[in-house]
Design a protein around this motif. Structure first.
Motif, PDB file in Angstrom:
ATOM      1  N   VAL A   2       0.835  -1.201   0.000  1.00 27.60           N
ATOM      2  CA  VAL A   2       0.000   0.000   0.000  1.00 27.60           C
ATOM      3  C   VAL A   2       0.872   1.255   0.000  1.00 27.60           C
ATOM      4  CG1 VAL A   2      -1.619   1.363   1.388  1.00 27.60           C
ATOM      5  CG2 VAL A   2      -1.999  -1.084   1.075  1.00 27.60           C
ATOM      6  N   LEU A   3       1.912   1.252   0.819  1.00 30.88           N
ATOM      7  CA  LEU A   3       2.796   2.414   0.891  1.00 30.88           C
ATOM      8  C   LEU A   3       3.586   2.583  -0.401  1.00 30.88           C
ATOM      9  CD1 LEU A   3       4.049   1.915   4.558  1.00 30.88           C
ATOM     10  CD2 LEU A   3       2.293   3.509   3.748  1.00 30.88           C
ATOM     11  N   GLU A   4       3.955   1.484  -1.045  1.00 32.05           N
ATOM     12  CA  GLU A   4       4.626   1.574  -2.346  1.00 32.05           C
ATOM     13  C   GLU A   4       3.705   2.164  -3.412  1.00 32.05           C
ATOM     14  OE1 GLU A   4       7.767  -2.203  -2.139  1.00 32.05           O
ATOM     15  OE2 GLU A   4       5.734  -2.517  -2.913  1.00 32.05           O
ATOM     16  N   ASP A   5       2.412   1.914  -3.296  1.00 33.06           N
ATOM     17  CA  ASP A   5       1.453   2.415  -4.284  1.00 33.06           C
ATOM     18  C   ASP A   5       1.065   3.869  -4.063  1.00 33.06           C
ATOM     19  OD1 ASP A   5       1.427  -0.086  -5.458  1.00 33.06           O
ATOM     20  OD2 ASP A   5      -0.457  -0.718  -4.518  1.00 33.06           O
ATOM     21  N   ALA A   6       1.364   4.405  -2.882  1.00 33.60           N
ATOM     22  CA  ALA A   6       0.984   5.778  -2.540  1.00 33.60           C
ATOM     23  C   ALA A   6       2.085   6.732  -2.966  1.00 33.60           C
ATOM     24  CB  ALA A   6       0.714   5.899  -1.041  1.00 33.60           C
ATOM     25  N   PRO A   7       1.829   7.652  -3.881  1.00 36.81           N
ATOM     26  CA  PRO A   7       2.900   8.492  -4.426  1.00 36.81           C
ATOM     27  C   PRO A   7       3.507   9.482  -3.446  1.00 36.81           C
ATOM     28  CG  PRO A   7       0.765   9.163  -5.295  1.00 36.81           C
ATOM     29  CD  PRO A   7       0.544   7.875  -4.568  1.00 36.81           C
ATOM     30  N   CYS A   8       2.896   9.667  -2.272  1.00 34.79           N
ATOM     31  CA  CYS A   8       3.474  10.611  -1.306  1.00 34.79           C
ATOM     32  C   CYS A   8       4.665  10.023  -0.563  1.00 34.79           C
ATOM     33  CB  CYS A   8       2.411  11.081  -0.306  1.00 34.79           C
ATOM     34  SG  CYS A   8       1.637   9.763   0.656  1.00 34.79           S
ATOM     35  N   PHE A   9       4.893   8.714  -0.669  1.00 34.71           N
ATOM     36  CA  PHE A   9       6.013   8.076   0.017  1.00 34.71           C
ATOM     37  C   PHE A   9       7.133   7.743  -0.973  1.00 34.71           C
ATOM     38  CE2 PHE A   9       2.246   6.897   2.546  1.00 34.71           C
ATOM     39  CZ  PHE A   9       2.599   7.482   3.748  1.00 34.71           C
ATOM     40  N   ASN A  10       8.372   7.708  -0.478  1.00 28.32           N
ATOM     41  CA  ASN A  10       9.518   7.404  -1.330  1.00 28.32           C
ATOM     42  C   ASN A  10       9.750   5.900  -1.381  1.00 28.32           C
ATOM     43  OD1 ASN A  10      11.866   7.358  -2.794  1.00 28.32           O
ATOM     44  ND2 ASN A  10      13.157   8.040  -1.118  1.00 28.32           N
ATOM     45  N   ALA A  11       8.886   5.245  -2.121  1.00 26.94           N
ATOM     46  CA  ALA A  11       8.980   3.800  -2.360  1.00 26.94           C
ATOM     47  C   ALA A  11       7.993   3.501  -3.473  1.00 26.94           C
ATOM     48  CB  ALA A  11       8.621   3.004  -1.110  1.00 26.94           C
ATOM     49  N   GLY A  12       8.333   2.556  -4.343  1.00 26.42           N
ATOM     50  CA  GLY A  12       7.405   2.244  -5.410  1.00 26.42           C
ATOM     51  C   GLY A  12       7.078   3.474  -6.236  1.00 26.42           C
ATOM     52  N   ARG A  13       5.817   3.799  -6.346  1.00 27.96           N
ATOM     53  CA  ARG A  13       5.352   4.818  -7.278  1.00 27.96           C
ATOM     54  C   ARG A  13       5.965   6.193  -7.024  1.00 27.96           C
ATOM     55  NH1 ARG A  13      -0.955   6.147  -8.857  1.00 27.96           N
ATOM     56  NH2 ARG A  13      -0.465   7.348 -10.728  1.00 27.96           N
ATOM     57  N   GLY A  14       6.240   6.539  -5.786  1.00 24.37           N
ATOM     58  CA  GLY A  14       6.784   7.856  -5.474  1.00 24.37           C
ATOM     59  C   GLY A  14       8.289   7.873  -5.293  1.00 24.37           C
ATOM     60  N   ALA A  15       8.996   6.937  -5.907  1.00 23.37           N
ATOM     61  CA  ALA A  15      10.436   6.777  -5.683  1.00 23.37           C
ATOM     62  C   ALA A  15      11.234   8.003  -6.105  1.00 23.37           C
ATOM     63  CB  ALA A  15      10.945   5.560  -6.449  1.00 23.37           C
ATOM     64  N   ALA A  16      12.334   8.231  -5.408  1.00 24.97           N
ATOM     65  CA  ALA A  16      13.246   9.316  -5.728  1.00 24.97           C
ATOM     66  C   ALA A  16      13.923   9.070  -7.074  1.00 24.97           C
ATOM     67  CB  ALA A  16      14.299   9.451  -4.633  1.00 24.97           C
ATOM     68  N   PHE A  17      14.458  10.146  -7.652  1.00 21.37           N
ATOM     69  CA  PHE A  17      15.215  10.057  -8.892  1.00 21.37           C
ATOM     70  C   PHE A  17      16.705   9.912  -8.593  1.00 21.37           C
ATOM     71  CE2 PHE A  17      11.394  11.978 -10.588  1.00 21.37           C
ATOM     72  CZ  PHE A  17      11.302  11.467 -11.878  1.00 21.37           C
ATOM     73  N   THR A  18      17.366   9.053  -9.356  1.00 24.84           N
ATOM     74  CA  THR A  18      18.815   8.951  -9.290  1.00 24.84           C
ATOM     75  C   THR A  18      19.450  10.117 -10.054  1.00 24.84           C
ATOM     76  OG1 THR A  18      18.924   7.618 -11.298  1.00 24.84           O
ATOM     77  CG2 THR A  18      18.676   6.431  -9.207  1.00 24.84           C
ATOM     78  N   ALA A  19      20.771  10.200 -10.012  1.00 21.89           N
ATOM     79  CA  ALA A  19      21.475  11.280 -10.696  1.00 21.89           C
ATOM     80  C   ALA A  19      21.255  11.255 -12.208  1.00 21.89           C
ATOM     81  CB  ALA A  19      22.967  11.208 -10.386  1.00 21.89           C
ATOM     82  N   ASP A  20      20.971  10.085 -12.775  1.00 25.20           N
ATOM     83  CA  ASP A  20      20.716  10.000 -14.210  1.00 25.20           C
ATOM     84  C   ASP A  20      19.225  10.031 -14.528  1.00 25.20           C
ATOM     85  OD1 ASP A  20      19.908   7.495 -13.392  1.00 25.20           O
ATOM     86  OD2 ASP A  20      21.145   6.374 -14.813  1.00 25.20           O
ATOM     87  N   ALA A  21      18.429  10.547 -13.573  1.00 25.54           N
ATOM     88  CA  ALA A  21      16.983  10.763 -13.755  1.00 25.54           C
ATOM     89  C   ALA A  21      16.213   9.459 -13.935  1.00 25.54           C
ATOM     90  CB  ALA A  21      16.708  11.705 -14.922  1.00 25.54           C
ATOM     91  N   GLY A  22      16.709   8.405 -13.326  1.00 28.50           N
ATOM     92  CA  GLY A  22      15.991   7.142 -13.331  1.00 28.50           C
ATOM     93  C   GLY A  22      15.501   6.794 -11.940  1.00 28.50           C
TER      94      GLY A  22
END
Length: 320
Positions: free
Chosen positions: A71-91
């Motif tokens: 559930v937390l991975e699916d929630a875009p407000c958290f940094n996991a799954g759908r709301g994951a941070a961007f790496t330096a190469d924008a991935g």
């Protein structure tokens, strides 16, 4: 939302069956829009209810922590799954781990780029492989072989995370905002389980691995002692073997979950030069949520069905 018995000046929450966190950091009152505050509370509550449904339906603690973290991975407000941070190469590169306290079985994945729910892939590693940790392309191939749907990188995009990447690059920082989600639970059989998932750190180097997928660093569960999910600066939690250290203190010294977690999170990790927090649950349902960061987004559900969610810094005592 029920009154929190562990609020400032309060005691350690008791009779907890499942707890979740949405990352350690700083969330002072007035810093969130009403919409974002509701998103945090709703995400935590939905995660706790998902885990509770598994426990109430005869599922195991392992089922419960997987369901909650999904559930937390699916929630875009958290940094996991759908709301994951961007790496330096924008991935996006995602990590997760899960552990069963009954037999110390564990599974983990790191550096996956096309899996919407890494925690479920980590469980597949636990149950359908002879390994504990799979990385990158090997983890992706394993996912496809076991029918895990392929997710394109744009699935993980959120405007907020993109803006954080641009700000980090403009400031010339090698890293930036991070965050992690996790869950710990105890079931009717007395079995403990823990799971952790993260989208890493903003502007991190591609290929960087933090503590979240490393058993003993970011995640640990042992029926004899405790289930732990950590959040903070992953490099330091790796060096401090933080999650296992909580269990070891309880095992070797007889420390309570509150004292052991406090020692690790408020003394040992800061001494290594970082801040962070954890949720730690013992077999009797005592929950510790210590943090050397200003706060930790978290929530828990007790045996009587009461749910408490805590977002702001002043809602969770540092020694809680």
């Amino acid at each position: 939302m029920p009154a929190d018995p562990s609020g400032p000046g309060g005691s350690t929450p008791r009779d907890v069956v499942i707890a979740v966190h949405g990352g350690a950091g700083t969330v002072p009152r007035g810093s969130l829009s009403g919409e974002r505050e509701r998103a945090y509370h709703d995400g935590l509550t939905e995660a706790l209810r998902a885990g509770s449904r598994e426990l109430g339906g005869g599922g195991s603690s392992l089922d419960a922590v997987e369901a909650a973290v999904r559930v937390l991975e699916d929630a875009p407000c958290f940094n996991a799954g759908r709301g994951a941070a961007f790496t330096a190469d924008a991935g996006h590169e995602l990590d997760a781990s899960i552990m069963n306290g009954r037999d110390l079985a564990a599974g983990a994945v790191t550096g996956v780029r096309h899996v919407a729910n890494p925690v479920s892939l980590a469980r597949l590693v636990l149950e359908r492989s002879d390994h504990v940790l799979l990385a990158g392309a090997g983890a992706e191939e394993f996912a496809l072989r076991h029918g895990v749907p392929h997710s394109t990188q744009d699935y993980f995009f959120t405007q907020r995370r993109w803006d954080l990447l641009l700000a980090a690059k403009q400031a010339g920082r090698g890293d930036g905002s991070g965050g992690t989600v996790g869950a710990v639970a105890v079931d009717a059989a007395g079995d403990l389980a823990a799971a952790t998932s993260t989208g890493g750190m903003t502007n991190m180097l591609p290929g960087r691995v933090g503590d979240s997928p490393v058993i003993g660093a970011g995640t640990y569960a042992d029926n004899r002692t405790v289930a732990v999910s950590c959040t903070g600066v992953g490099e330091v939690f790796l060096r401090g073997v933080a999650a296992y250290d909580v269990a070891a203190l309880m095992d070797y010294t007889g420390a309570t979950v509150a004292d052991a977690a406090r020692t690790v999170l408020l003394e040992k990790i800061p001494a290594l030069g970082a801040t962070g927090g954890a949720i730690a649950l013992d077999p009797a349902g005592a929950l510790a949520t210590p943090h050397s960061s200003e706060g930790i987004v978290n929530g828990y559900l007790t045996r009587d069905g009461s749910i408490v969610t805590r977002v702001y810094d002043d809602e969770t005592p540092a020694t809680g």
